[in-house]
Write a protein that holds these residues in place. Structure first.
Motif, PDB file in Angstrom:
ATOM      1  N   MET B   1       1.876  -6.946   7.454  1.00 39.43           N
ATOM      2  CA  MET B   1       2.187  -5.060   7.413  1.00 39.43           C
ATOM      3  C   MET B   1       1.513  -4.734   5.920  1.00 39.43           C
ATOM      4  O   MET B   1       1.511  -5.154   5.304  1.00 39.43           O
ATOM      5  N   LYS B   2       1.633  -3.341   6.224  1.00 38.26           N
ATOM      6  CA  LYS B   2       1.617  -1.949   4.913  1.00 38.26           C
ATOM      7  C   LYS B   2       2.407  -1.915   4.047  1.00 38.26           C
ATOM      8  O   LYS B   2       3.503  -1.084   4.352  1.00 38.26           O
ATOM      9  N   LEU B   3       2.433  -1.891   2.873  1.00 34.20           N
ATOM     10  CA  LEU B   3       3.422  -1.580   1.915  1.00 34.20           C
ATOM     11  C   LEU B   3       3.141  -0.467   0.709  1.00 34.20           C
ATOM     12  O   LEU B   3       1.919  -0.691   0.830  1.00 34.20           O
ATOM     13  N   SER B   4       3.210  -0.024   0.693  1.00 35.43           N
ATOM     14  CA  SER B   4       2.984   1.075  -1.016  1.00 35.43           C
ATOM     15  C   SER B   4       3.979   0.455  -1.591  1.00 35.43           C
ATOM     16  O   SER B   4       5.794   0.643  -1.971  1.00 35.43           O
ATOM     17  N   LEU B   5       3.612   0.400  -2.838  1.00 35.67           N
ATOM     18  CA  LEU B   5       4.744  -0.262  -3.547  1.00 35.67           C
ATOM     19  C   LEU B   5       4.829   0.034  -4.769  1.00 35.67           C
ATOM     20  O   LEU B   5       3.530   0.939  -5.277  1.00 35.67           O
ATOM     21  N   ARG B   6       5.657   0.317  -5.657  1.00 34.58           N
ATOM     22  CA  ARG B   6       5.526   1.164  -7.058  1.00 34.58           C
ATOM     23  C   ARG B   6       6.385  -0.230  -8.041  1.00 34.58           C
ATOM     24  O   ARG B   6       7.221  -0.787  -8.106  1.00 34.58           O
ATOM     25  N   ILE B   7       5.406   0.217  -9.209  1.00 35.34           N
ATOM     26  CA  ILE B   7       6.089  -0.908 -10.017  1.00 35.34           C
ATOM     27  C   ILE B   7       5.557  -1.584 -11.989  1.00 35.34           C
ATOM     28  O   ILE B   7       4.472  -0.350 -12.060  1.00 35.34           O
ATOM     29  N   TRP B   8       6.155  -1.248 -12.117  1.00 36.44           N
ATOM     30  CA  TRP B   8       6.223  -1.462 -13.661  1.00 36.44           C
ATOM     31  C   TRP B   8       5.532  -2.174 -14.589  1.00 36.44           C
ATOM     32  O   TRP B   8       5.202  -3.408 -14.499  1.00 36.44           O
ATOM     33  N   ARG B   9       4.443  -1.284 -14.594  1.00 36.46           N
ATOM     34  CA  ARG B   9       3.246  -1.693 -15.838  1.00 36.46           C
ATOM     35  C   ARG B   9       3.614  -1.749 -17.609  1.00 36.46           C
ATOM     36  O   ARG B   9       3.651  -0.684 -17.568  1.00 36.46           O
ATOM     37  N   GLN B  10       3.231  -2.060 -18.289  1.00 34.58           N
ATOM     38  CA  GLN B  10       3.302  -2.134 -19.636  1.00 34.58           C
ATOM     39  C   GLN B  10       2.724  -3.439 -20.388  1.00 34.58           C
ATOM     40  O   GLN B  10       3.276  -5.030 -19.813  1.00 34.58           O
ATOM     41  N   PRO B  11       2.407  -3.215 -21.439  1.00 33.88           N
ATOM     42  CA  PRO B  11       0.635  -3.860 -21.611  1.00 33.88           C
ATOM     43  C   PRO B  11       1.466  -5.152 -22.077  1.00 33.88           C
ATOM     44  O   PRO B  11       0.909  -6.333 -22.683  1.00 33.88           O
ATOM     45  N   ILE B  24      -0.558  -2.424  -0.054  1.00 37.13           N
ATOM     46  CA  ILE B  24      -1.399  -3.804  -0.188  1.00 37.13           C
ATOM     47  C   ILE B  24      -0.700  -3.619   0.961  1.00 37.13           C
ATOM     48  O   ILE B  24      -0.445  -3.520   1.876  1.00 37.13           O
ATOM     49  N   GLU B  25      -1.977  -4.550   1.806  1.00 38.04           N
ATOM     50  CA  GLU B  25      -2.299  -4.687   3.719  1.00 38.04           C
ATOM     51  C   GLU B  25      -1.883  -6.188   3.885  1.00 38.04           C
ATOM     52  O   GLU B  25      -2.480  -6.919   3.024  1.00 38.04           O
ATOM     53  N   GLY B  26      -1.914  -6.073   4.810  1.00 37.25           N
ATOM     54  CA  GLY B  26      -2.069  -7.211   5.518  1.00 37.25           C
ATOM     55  C   GLY B  26      -1.014  -8.517   5.347  1.00 37.25           C
ATOM     56  O   GLY B  26      -0.881  -9.517   4.956  1.00 37.25           O
ATOM     57  N   VAL B  27       0.163  -7.916   4.585  1.00 36.03           N
ATOM     58  CA  VAL B  27       1.180  -8.718   4.284  1.00 36.03           C
ATOM     59  C   VAL B  27       1.882  -9.816   5.592  1.00 36.03           C
ATOM     60  O   VAL B  27       2.239  -9.044   5.727  1.00 36.03           O
ATOM     61  N   SER B  28       2.044 -11.083   5.230  1.00 34.58           N
ATOM     62  CA  SER B  28       3.080 -12.058   6.211  1.00 34.58           C
ATOM     63  C   SER B  28       3.994 -11.273   6.055  1.00 34.58           C
ATOM     64  O   SER B  28       5.156 -11.782   5.056  1.00 34.58           O
ATOM     65  N   GLU B  29       5.041 -11.438   6.981  1.00 34.40           N
ATOM     66  CA  GLU B  29       6.624 -11.615   7.256  1.00 34.40           C
ATOM     67  C   GLU B  29       6.766 -12.724   6.726  1.00 34.40           C
ATOM     68  O   GLU B  29       8.011 -12.677   6.191  1.00 34.40           O
ATOM     69  N   ASP B  30       6.605 -13.842   6.623  1.00 35.54           N
ATOM     70  CA  ASP B  30       7.030 -15.462   6.314  1.00 35.54           C
ATOM     71  C   ASP B  30       7.088 -14.975   5.216  1.00 35.54           C
ATOM     72  O   ASP B  30       7.037 -16.353   4.214  1.00 35.54           O
ATOM     73  N   ALA B  31       6.168 -14.434   4.477  1.00 35.00           N
ATOM     74  CA  ALA B  31       5.258 -14.611   3.343  1.00 35.00           C
ATOM     75  C   ALA B  31       7.209 -14.143   1.997  1.00 35.00           C
ATOM     76  O   ALA B  31       7.779 -13.514   2.747  1.00 35.00           O
ATOM     77  N   SER B  32       7.185 -14.477   1.062  1.00 36.04           N
ATOM     78  CA  SER B  32       8.183 -14.226   0.392  1.00 36.04           C
ATOM     79  C   SER B  32       7.885 -13.224  -0.915  1.00 36.04           C
ATOM     80  O   SER B  32       6.197 -13.345  -1.250  1.00 36.04           O
ATOM     81  N   PHE B  33       8.693 -12.786  -1.080  1.00 34.80           N
ATOM     82  CA  PHE B  33       8.166 -11.727  -1.934  1.00 34.80           C
ATOM     83  C   PHE B  33       7.272 -12.197  -2.928  1.00 34.80           C
ATOM     84  O   PHE B  33       6.728 -10.947  -3.321  1.00 34.80           O
ATOM     85  N   LEU B  34       7.765 -13.335  -4.235  1.00 33.94           N
ATOM     86  CA  LEU B  34       6.748 -14.052  -5.089  1.00 33.94           C
ATOM     87  C   LEU B  34       5.413 -14.159  -4.356  1.00 33.94           C
ATOM     88  O   LEU B  34       4.109 -13.867  -4.867  1.00 33.94           O
ATOM     89  N   GLU B  35       5.225 -14.482  -3.115  1.00 35.32           N
ATOM     90  CA  GLU B  35       4.233 -14.412  -2.820  1.00 35.32           C
ATOM     91  C   GLU B  35       3.093 -13.512  -2.162  1.00 35.32           C
ATOM     92  O   GLU B  35       2.006 -13.315  -2.220  1.00 35.32           O
ATOM     93  N   MET B  36       4.017 -12.325  -1.826  1.00 35.37           N
ATOM     94  CA  MET B  36       3.389 -10.675  -1.317  1.00 35.37           C
ATOM     95  C   MET B  36       3.133 -10.559  -3.063  1.00 35.37           C
ATOM     96  O   MET B  36       1.503  -9.988  -3.170  1.00 35.37           O
TER      97      MET B  36
END
Lengths: 244, 248
Positions: B1-11, B24-36
């Motif tokens: 599956m294809k997802l649009s993420l917004r992630i907090w980035r702070q160096p 991000i594309e090609g995410v497996s539905e069997d993946a855990s959130f952290l694996e994604m």
């Protein structure tokens, strides 16, 4: 797309009060808030019950008001009951608001950054944070108006301090409908405040188990509904001419 | 599956952060959130970019290392589930997901989605333990404990100290965490000797670390991946009141 947020970079340098006093802790302040709140709820119930004398007519209502002043006579001085009430209420309000200010400031430092994605509250008492703080402000403003209107009669056409009945009739006169609307609005805020506040106070003071917490929540709702209904019936009856 | 993420980035802790969009594309539905997120990081590393920093350890839902506020909810939308046990089958193709760190004054951001939760360790050091002589474990039946108390203590002991309660609380309060620890120990006979000093010490450290007070709204219990209830806060309040009165 980006949101302009700044994370806090270090733990706040919260100076630990030396020597540390348990009553100045978050829980200590909450207990102070809960106890003062319970005292005010007890007063409000008595006040609500007393208001219902209005349905007995002018003489009975005014006799009840006079009775409050002469309570305990001739053993006790004039207005002794009222002065106990006044001092107790002022102290309760001072403690309640003092604890609120201290806790709000700490909460503000404890949660300095908002989430970019806000999610709907899903706790047992959802939105209690907003209801208690903003509803509390509405209630506080109402109390000031209420004192100016029915205690000191500054904004009430009936200046005779002994004619409580007349003052109630005048303030809720159909021509002064905004007063009635404001009164009912403040009552709604009070009802929401008590619905959470009563069980929250019990949780803070007594710390019930899950079964009793659920029961306390039901009792809090019932008491809140009873208080709102008991107060609302007076202005509604006067405005719609049931009592005149 | 294809997802649009917004992630907090702070160096780092001293630099201002922001939400950064990623596709991000090609995410497996069997993946855990952290694996994604691992897959996203592989892409970022391949592109020569800085990978997203996030906490994780056991990935079995028992260590309390993983965090992440997903779409405004600590540990994401699934009840009683840590982020590592949240799977992508919860999401569908084309979803957008916002990922933020725990937000609390007592949990400063170290980098991206990693926050410093050592305030919890300080609370434990201030009383969340029992002092017992070491040696071989005693015979289990030598100290009888009522089944009801044992169960309640076990439920409280299920707390993994992840900090989701603080992240969910509008006051940034650590009362559910502290309540779980106090309940767990004060229900057991072994916890009695230090019962009063424990609660006073932990509450003092909790407040000094910059956590807020409790409004009894219940967001903490709703967010807790171990389903610890508000009764532990009631127990904490009760133990504190008794200890404070004795100390006065």
């Amino acid at each position: 797309m980006s949101t302009d947020l700044q994370s806090r970079t270090a733990a706040p340098k919260a100076a630990r009060p030396a020597p540390w006093k348990p009553w100045r802790s978050n829980i200590g302040l909450k207990i102070a808030m809960a106890v003062s709140g319970v005292l005010m709820v007890l007063f409000i119930i008595a006040h609500m019950a007393g208001n219902l004398h209005v349905f007995e007519g002018r003489e009975e209502m005014n006799a009840y008001a006079a009775g409050l002043r002469s309570f305990g006579a001739p053993l006790l001085p004039h207005e002794s009951l009222l002065w106990v009430m006044r001092i107790g209420l002022v102290a309760s309000i001072a403690v309640h608001i003092g604890a609120l200010i201290a806790l709000s400031r700490r909460a503000h430092h404890a949660r300095p950054v908002r989430y970019a994605h806000r999610h709907k509250a899903k706790g047992e008492s959802p939105n209690a944070y907003g209801i208690m703080r903003f509803g509390g402000i509405v209630i506080f403003l109402f109390v000031i108006w209420h004192l100016l209107d029915l205690t000191w009669r500054t904004v009430n056409p009936v200046k005779d301090a002994h004619d409580a009945y007349g003052a109630v009739m005048a303030t809720f006169d159909p021509d002064r409908w905004p007063v009635t609307v404001f009164y009912l609005l403040a009552l709604t805020a009070l009802g929401l405040h008590l619905r959470h506040g009563i069980w929250s106070a019990v949780q803070t003071i007594a710390g019930p188990n899950t079964k009793w917490r659920k029961r306390t929540q039901a009792i809090a709702l019932a008491v809140a509904v009873l208080i709102v209904a008991g107060f609302a019936i007076v202005p509604l009856a006067v405005t719609f001419g049931v009592v005149s | 599956m294809k997802l649009s993420l917004r992630i907090w980035r702070q160096p780092d802790a001293d630099t201002k952060g922001q939400m950064v969009p990623y596709e991000i594309e090609g995410v497996s539905e069997d993946a855990s959130f952290l694996e994604m997120l691992d897959v996203l990081n592989e892409h970022l590393i391949a592109e020569g970019k800085d990978p997203v920093a996030f906490d994780h350890d056991c990935r079995e839902g028992i260590c309390g290392a993983c965090s992440l506020v997903i779409d405004g909810q600590p540990h994401g939308p699934q009840a009683a589930t840590t982020t590592c046990q949240l799977h992508m089958r919860r999401y569908k193709d084309g979803d957008s997901i916002d990922i933020e760190p725990w937000r609390a004054g007592a949990f400063p951001v170290i980098k991206d989605l990693v926050v410093d939760r050592s305030a919890f360790d300080r609370i434990i050091q201030a009383g969340g333990y029992i002092s017992a002589p070491t040696g071989t474990a005693p015979e289990a039946h030598s100290v009888p404990i009522p089944k009801q108390d044992a169960d309640a203590a076990f439920n409280a002991a299920a707390c993994i100290g992840c900090g989701a309660c603080v992240a969910a609380c509008p006051n940034g309060s650590g009362m559910l965490f502290m309540g779980a620890k106090v309940s767990h120990l004060s229900l057991m006979p072994q916890g009695q000797p230090e019962r009063r000093t424990r609660v006073l010490g932990m509450v003092a450290e909790h407040d000094a670390s910059g956590f807020g007070g409790c409004t009894n709204q219940g967001e903490c219990a709703a967010a807790c991946p171990k389903e610890i209830g508000l009764d532990v806060i009631g127990k904490l309040n009760r133990d504190f009141r008794k200890a404070a009165v004795r100390a006065a």
